[in-house]
Design a protein around this motif. Sequence first.
Motif, PDB file in Angstrom:
ATOM      1  N   LYS A   1       0.822  -1.201   0.000  1.00 54.34           N
ATOM      2  CA  LYS A   1       0.000   0.000   0.000  1.00 54.34           C
ATOM      3  C   LYS A   1       0.860   1.256   0.000  1.00 54.34           C
ATOM      4  N   ALA A   2       1.936   1.230   0.818  1.00 51.88           N
ATOM      5  CA  ALA A   2       2.833   2.387   0.880  1.00 51.88           C
ATOM      6  C   ALA A   2       3.526   2.609  -0.460  1.00 51.88           C
ATOM      7  N   ILE A   3       3.929   1.519  -1.123  1.00 53.37           N
ATOM      8  CA  ILE A   3       4.600   1.630  -2.419  1.00 53.37           C
ATOM      9  C   ILE A   3       3.647   2.161  -3.483  1.00 53.37           C
ATOM     10  N   SER A   4       2.383   1.752  -3.405  1.00 52.91           N
ATOM     11  CA  SER A   4       1.406   2.237  -4.385  1.00 52.91           C
ATOM     12  C   SER A   4       1.214   3.750  -4.269  1.00 52.91           C
ATOM     13  N   GLU A   5       1.420   4.263  -3.057  1.00 55.27           N
ATOM     14  CA  GLU A   5       1.294   5.699  -2.838  1.00 55.27           C
ATOM     15  C   GLU A   5       2.599   6.432  -3.108  1.00 55.27           C
ATOM     16  N   ASN A   6       3.713   5.722  -2.958  1.00 52.80           N
ATOM     17  CA  ASN A   6       5.019   6.337  -3.157  1.00 52.80           C
ATOM     18  C   ASN A   6       5.979   5.297  -3.744  1.00 52.80           C
TER      19      ASN A   6
END
Length: 218
Positions: free
Chosen positions: A197-202
């Motif tokens: 989820k964090a990678i999808s945002e950044n």
Amino acid sequence: MQLFREISQKGLKPNIVTYNTILQGLFEIGRIGVAKQLFVEMVSAGPTPDTCMVLCLMVILSTDLLKKLCHSLISWKERENVNIMYYNIIINGLCKNGELDKAHAIFQKLSSMGLLPNVRTYTMMIAGFCLQGLLGEAKDMLRKMEDNSCFPDNVTYNVIVQGYLRCRKINEMVTFMKEMTGRGFSFDATTSELLVKAISENPSIVDMLPELHAEIKK
């Protein structure tokens, strides 16, 4: 709970072991209200609470009474061989019920009662701090356990990495991730989900260190 209710329906009577088991389970997941209701049912049914249950019931008592019982447990330890496991149940229930101050107060009293926190005790306190967003305190607790020769395991590292991920503290998360991979630990399903989820945002997170590529491939 369904199985517990079936006991009475089949004409059987739950004993103190049965009640202890279900109450501990309720405390473990933070369902303090349901545990309190079940205790009232138990009292009316007849079984007398034992030491294990009294320790668990500390979770729903007032702060003043909680302190008195903590002091009285010093003598109980010698007579009843009170185990750190019971305190772990209490600390975990309090943390999940949002009563971190009470959990921490009990944690700090353990040494004075001759009990040593184990890896699960420390991990639950770290989880409690992370749930409240107190990442500095969680980090201090991690270092404290190592100073006391109680070394974090895979669960401990996943808990603290999850805490930093939820608070979007990516740089600090990377530091702990390096530590855990260096010790041969790996992400669990929850950590992996939060990381994705964090990678999808950044997406730039992927480039922060090579170890992250290996984790994602898993």
